[in-house]
Design a protein around this motif. Structure first.
Motif, PDB file in Angstrom:
ATOM      1  N   LEU A 229       0.866  -1.169   0.000  1.00 33.56           N
ATOM      2  CA  LEU A 229       0.000   0.000   0.000  1.00 33.56           C
ATOM      3  C   LEU A 229       0.909   1.227   0.000  1.00 33.56           C
ATOM      4  CD1 LEU A 229      -2.571  -1.130   2.720  1.00 33.56           C
ATOM      5  CD2 LEU A 229      -2.575  -1.588   0.255  1.00 33.56           C
ATOM      6  N   VAL A 230       0.715   2.078  -0.989  1.00 36.99           N
ATOM      7  CA  VAL A 230       1.502   3.306  -1.101  1.00 36.99           C
ATOM      8  C   VAL A 230       0.576   4.443  -0.700  1.00 36.99           C
ATOM      9  CG1 VAL A 230       2.888   4.762  -2.610  1.00 36.99           C
ATOM     10  CG2 VAL A 230       2.782   2.288  -3.020  1.00 36.99           C
ATOM     11  N   ILE A 231       0.957   5.168   0.335  1.00 40.39           N
ATOM     12  CA  ILE A 231       0.135   6.255   0.865  1.00 40.39           C
ATOM     13  C   ILE A 231       0.871   7.559   0.634  1.00 40.39           C
ATOM     14  CG2 ILE A 231      -0.955   7.183   2.950  1.00 40.39           C
ATOM     15  CD1 ILE A 231      -0.940   4.195   3.959  1.00 40.39           C
ATOM     16  N   GLY A 232       0.149   8.562   0.160  1.00 42.15           N
ATOM     17  CA  GLY A 232       0.796   9.838  -0.113  1.00 42.15           C
ATOM     18  C   GLY A 232      -0.104  11.026   0.104  1.00 42.15           C
ATOM     19  N   HIS A 233       0.527  12.138   0.442  1.00 44.91           N
ATOM     20  CA  HIS A 233      -0.180  13.422   0.542  1.00 44.91           C
ATOM     21  C   HIS A 233      -0.278  14.027  -0.843  1.00 44.91           C
ATOM     22  CE1 HIS A 233       0.919  13.999   5.057  1.00 44.91           C
ATOM     23  NE2 HIS A 233      -0.038  13.114   4.861  1.00 44.91           N
ATOM     24  N   VAL A 234      -1.456  14.505  -1.187  1.00 45.23           N
ATOM     25  CA  VAL A 234      -1.704  15.075  -2.509  1.00 45.23           C
ATOM     26  C   VAL A 234      -1.056  16.459  -2.590  1.00 45.23           C
ATOM     27  CG1 VAL A 234      -3.477  15.805  -4.141  1.00 45.23           C
ATOM     28  CG2 VAL A 234      -3.852  13.771  -2.711  1.00 45.23           C
ATOM     29  N   VAL A 235      -0.186  16.633  -3.601  1.00 41.28           N
ATOM     30  CA  VAL A 235       0.509  17.909  -3.789  1.00 41.28           C
ATOM     31  C   VAL A 235       0.070  18.619  -5.075  1.00 41.28           C
ATOM     32  CG1 VAL A 235       2.515  17.215  -2.430  1.00 41.28           C
ATOM     33  CG2 VAL A 235       2.505  16.809  -4.904  1.00 41.28           C
ATOM     34  N   HIS A 236      -0.690  17.926  -5.903  1.00 44.85           N
ATOM     35  CA  HIS A 236      -1.190  18.500  -7.156  1.00 44.85           C
ATOM     36  C   HIS A 236      -2.486  17.775  -7.491  1.00 44.85           C
ATOM     37  CE1 HIS A 236      -1.099  20.097 -11.275  1.00 44.85           C
ATOM     38  NE2 HIS A 236      -1.470  18.898 -11.648  1.00 44.85           N
ATOM     39  N   ALA A 237      -3.504  18.503  -7.922  1.00 47.83           N
ATOM     40  CA  ALA A 237      -4.780  17.886  -8.298  1.00 47.83           C
ATOM     41  C   ALA A 237      -5.429  18.690  -9.409  1.00 47.83           C
ATOM     42  CB  ALA A 237      -5.712  17.821  -7.085  1.00 47.83           C
ATOM     43  N   GLU A 238      -6.057  17.977 -10.331  1.00 47.40           N
ATOM     44  CA  GLU A 238      -6.776  18.642 -11.423  1.00 47.40           C
ATOM     45  C   GLU A 238      -7.904  17.747 -11.916  1.00 47.40           C
ATOM     46  OE1 GLU A 238      -4.099  17.664 -15.281  1.00 47.40           O
ATOM     47  OE2 GLU A 238      -3.135  18.933 -13.788  1.00 47.40           O
ATOM     48  N   THR A 239      -8.905  18.353 -12.519  1.00 50.31           N
ATOM     49  CA  THR A 239     -10.021  17.597 -13.084  1.00 50.31           C
ATOM     50  C   THR A 239     -10.390  18.161 -14.436  1.00 50.31           C
ATOM     51  OG1 THR A 239     -11.720  19.011 -12.101  1.00 50.31           O
ATOM     52  CG2 THR A 239     -11.017  17.092 -10.812  1.00 50.31           C
ATOM     53  N   ASP A 240     -11.070  17.358 -15.223  1.00 49.09           N
ATOM     54  CA  ASP A 240     -11.668  17.783 -16.476  1.00 49.09           C
ATOM     55  C   ASP A 240     -13.162  17.519 -16.328  1.00 49.09           C
ATOM     56  OD1 ASP A 240     -12.769  18.066 -18.998  1.00 49.09           O
ATOM     57  OD2 ASP A 240     -11.158  16.982 -20.018  1.00 49.09           O
ATOM     58  N   GLU A 241     -13.921  18.565 -16.080  1.00 47.93           N
ATOM     59  CA  GLU A 241     -15.358  18.435 -15.817  1.00 47.93           C
ATOM     60  C   GLU A 241     -16.127  17.837 -16.991  1.00 47.93           C
ATOM     61  OE1 GLU A 241     -16.814  19.011 -12.863  1.00 47.93           O
ATOM     62  OE2 GLU A 241     -14.812  19.437 -12.097  1.00 47.93           O
ATOM     63  N   ASN A 242     -15.569  17.892 -18.192  1.00 47.59           N
ATOM     64  CA  ASN A 242     -16.281  17.406 -19.373  1.00 47.59           C
ATOM     65  C   ASN A 242     -15.924  15.979 -19.764  1.00 47.59           C
ATOM     66  OD1 ASN A 242     -17.658  19.887 -19.800  1.00 47.59           O
ATOM     67  ND2 ASN A 242     -15.727  20.723 -20.532  1.00 47.59           N
ATOM     68  N   ALA A 243     -14.954  15.389 -19.105  1.00 45.78           N
ATOM     69  CA  ALA A 243     -14.530  14.033 -19.463  1.00 45.78           C
ATOM     70  C   ALA A 243     -15.456  12.991 -18.832  1.00 45.78           C
ATOM     71  CB  ALA A 243     -13.091  13.804 -19.013  1.00 45.78           C
ATOM     72  N   GLU A 244     -15.686  11.930 -19.567  1.00 50.49           N
ATOM     73  CA  GLU A 244     -16.554  10.839 -19.127  1.00 50.49           C
ATOM     74  C   GLU A 244     -15.671   9.695 -18.613  1.00 50.49           C
ATOM     75  OE1 GLU A 244     -20.454   8.987 -21.201  1.00 50.49           O
ATOM     76  OE2 GLU A 244     -18.653   9.043 -22.424  1.00 50.49           O
ATOM     77  N   PRO A 245     -15.808   9.281 -17.347  1.00 45.21           N
ATOM     78  CA  PRO A 245     -14.891   8.295 -16.785  1.00 45.21           C
ATOM     79  C   PRO A 245     -15.089   6.887 -17.345  1.00 45.21           C
ATOM     80  CG  PRO A 245     -16.619   8.773 -15.224  1.00 45.21           C
ATOM     81  CD  PRO A 245     -16.809   9.727 -16.374  1.00 45.21           C
ATOM     82  N   LEU A 246     -13.993   6.151 -17.389  1.00 40.74           N
ATOM     83  CA  LEU A 246     -14.014   4.742 -17.733  1.00 40.74           C
ATOM     84  C   LEU A 246     -14.293   3.966 -16.447  1.00 40.74           C
ATOM     85  CD1 LEU A 246     -13.486   2.417 -19.741  1.00 40.74           C
ATOM     86  CD2 LEU A 246     -11.052   2.608 -19.146  1.00 40.74           C
ATOM     87  N   ILE A 247     -15.296   3.113 -16.479  1.00 43.48           N
ATOM     88  CA  ILE A 247     -15.713   2.351 -15.307  1.00 43.48           C
ATOM     89  C   ILE A 247     -15.464   0.863 -15.578  1.00 43.48           C
ATOM     90  CG2 ILE A 247     -17.656   1.752 -13.786  1.00 43.48           C
ATOM     91  CD1 ILE A 247     -16.890   4.716 -13.680  1.00 43.48           C
ATOM     92  N   HIS A 248     -14.962   0.168 -14.577  1.00 39.54           N
ATOM     93  CA  HIS A 248     -14.764  -1.270 -14.670  1.00 39.54           C
ATOM     94  C   HIS A 248     -15.847  -1.944 -13.819  1.00 39.54           C
ATOM     95  CE1 HIS A 248     -12.656  -5.174 -14.072  1.00 39.54           C
ATOM     96  NE2 HIS A 248     -12.359  -4.950 -15.322  1.00 39.54           N
ATOM     97  N   PHE A 249     -16.644  -2.802 -14.449  1.00 40.49           N
ATOM     98  CA  PHE A 249     -17.717  -3.500 -13.741  1.00 40.49           C
ATOM     99  C   PHE A 249     -17.952  -4.853 -14.406  1.00 40.49           C
ATOM    100  CE2 PHE A 249     -22.187  -4.654 -13.155  1.00 40.49           C
ATOM    101  CZ  PHE A 249     -22.218  -4.722 -11.762  1.00 40.49           C
ATOM    102  N   ALA A 250     -18.015  -5.896 -13.610  1.00 42.36           N
ATOM    103  CA  ALA A 250     -18.320  -7.245 -14.089  1.00 42.36           C
ATOM    104  C   ALA A 250     -17.407  -7.664 -15.244  1.00 42.36           C
ATOM    105  CB  ALA A 250     -19.792  -7.372 -14.478  1.00 42.36           C
ATOM    106  N   ARG A 251     -16.123  -7.371 -15.094  1.00 40.90           N
ATOM    107  CA  ARG A 251     -15.087  -7.729 -16.059  1.00 40.90           C
ATOM    108  C   ARG A 251     -15.242  -7.045 -17.404  1.00 40.90           C
ATOM    109  NH1 ARG A 251     -15.478 -12.844 -13.338  1.00 40.90           N
ATOM    110  NH2 ARG A 251     -13.528 -13.217 -12.256  1.00 40.90           N
ATOM    111  N   ARG A 252     -15.898  -5.918 -17.430  1.00 36.04           N
ATOM    112  CA  ARG A 252     -15.985  -5.176 -18.690  1.00 36.04           C
ATOM    113  C   ARG A 252     -15.807  -3.685 -18.404  1.00 36.04           C
ATOM    114  NH1 ARG A 252     -21.216  -5.588 -17.180  1.00 36.04           N
ATOM    115  NH2 ARG A 252     -22.658  -3.992 -17.834  1.00 36.04           N
ATOM    116  N   GLN A 253     -15.398  -2.995 -19.443  1.00 35.01           N
ATOM    117  CA  GLN A 253     -15.239  -1.555 -19.343  1.00 35.01           C
ATOM    118  C   GLN A 253     -16.486  -0.883 -19.898  1.00 35.01           C
ATOM    119  OE1 GLN A 253     -11.634  -0.739 -21.458  1.00 35.01           O
ATOM    120  NE2 GLN A 253     -10.362  -1.415 -19.766  1.00 35.01           N
ATOM    121  N   THR A 254     -16.941   0.124 -19.190  1.00 35.83           N
ATOM    122  CA  THR A 254     -18.152   0.814 -19.580  1.00 35.83           C
ATOM    123  C   THR A 254     -18.039   2.269 -19.193  1.00 35.83           C
ATOM    124  OG1 THR A 254     -20.572   0.696 -19.476  1.00 35.83           O
ATOM    125  CG2 THR A 254     -19.366   0.217 -17.437  1.00 35.83           C
TER     126      THR A 254
END
Length: 172
Positions: free
Chosen positions: A143-168
């Motif tokens: 387990l690698v634990i770290g303090h976040v020193v940089h963060a960013e998001t793209d509000e328009n991007a659609e996330p890749l989800i892994h569920f039941a051995r498939r990507q959706t």
């Protein structure tokens, strides 16, 4: 396979542990973001696909990533003292297999990334860079634990989800 609650005696986990194959099947039903954990040690970026990534606390902002203890990515994280985590967007879903299957030296070929921030993937839904605060060995992973020193998001991007051995992707 229909996974049900089963009791079994397994040498590694003891009498109160389900068999590994049952556990793996059940875990496929935990929908989660597909991430790439990365590092940049000053020479080459490295990374691997990971699904065991989570926030621990927001005061201070802290993240945990679970990596195989023999992972080359983990070795680079140890050298750099930092790691990046990128939540892959659906449009870049091919990167999930790339960072899981290709030889480490080819994974970043042609992939947009920012080396000065721990090599997060360009165009990610979300990306963070962490300064490592602790390593916790656990079975065959670390387990690698770290303090976040940089963060960013793209509000328009659609996330890749892994569920039941498939990507959706999420249905809105």
């Amino acid at each position: 396979m229909t996974a049900t609650t089963r009791e079994a005696v397994t040498p590694a986990g003891g009498p109160e542990t389900v068999p590994p194959e049952v556990f793996r099947e059940v875990m496929t039903r935990f929908a989660r973001s597909v991430t790439v954990v990365t590092a940049y040690d000053g020479e080459h970026p490295v990374g691997c696909t990971a699904t065991a990534v989570l926030s621990l606390t927001d005061r201070p902002p802290t993240l945990l990533a679970s990596l195989a203890s023999g992972s080359g990515t983990l070795r680079h994280i140890r050298a750099a003292g930092r790691f990046g985590v990128s939540v892959l967007p659906y449009r870049l879903r091919a990167l999930a297999a790339r960072f899981a299957e290709l030889p480490a030296v080819r994974r970043f070929d042609g992939v947009d990334h920012v080396s000065s921030h721990g090599a997060p993937i360009g165009g990610a839904v979300a990306g963070v860079v962490c300064r490592v605060t602790r390593y916790v060995p656990l079975a065959d992973h670390t387990l690698v634990i770290g303090h976040v020193v940089h963060a960013e998001t793209d509000e328009n991007a659609e996330p890749l989800i892994h569920f039941a051995r498939r990507q959706t992707r999420p249905e809105v």
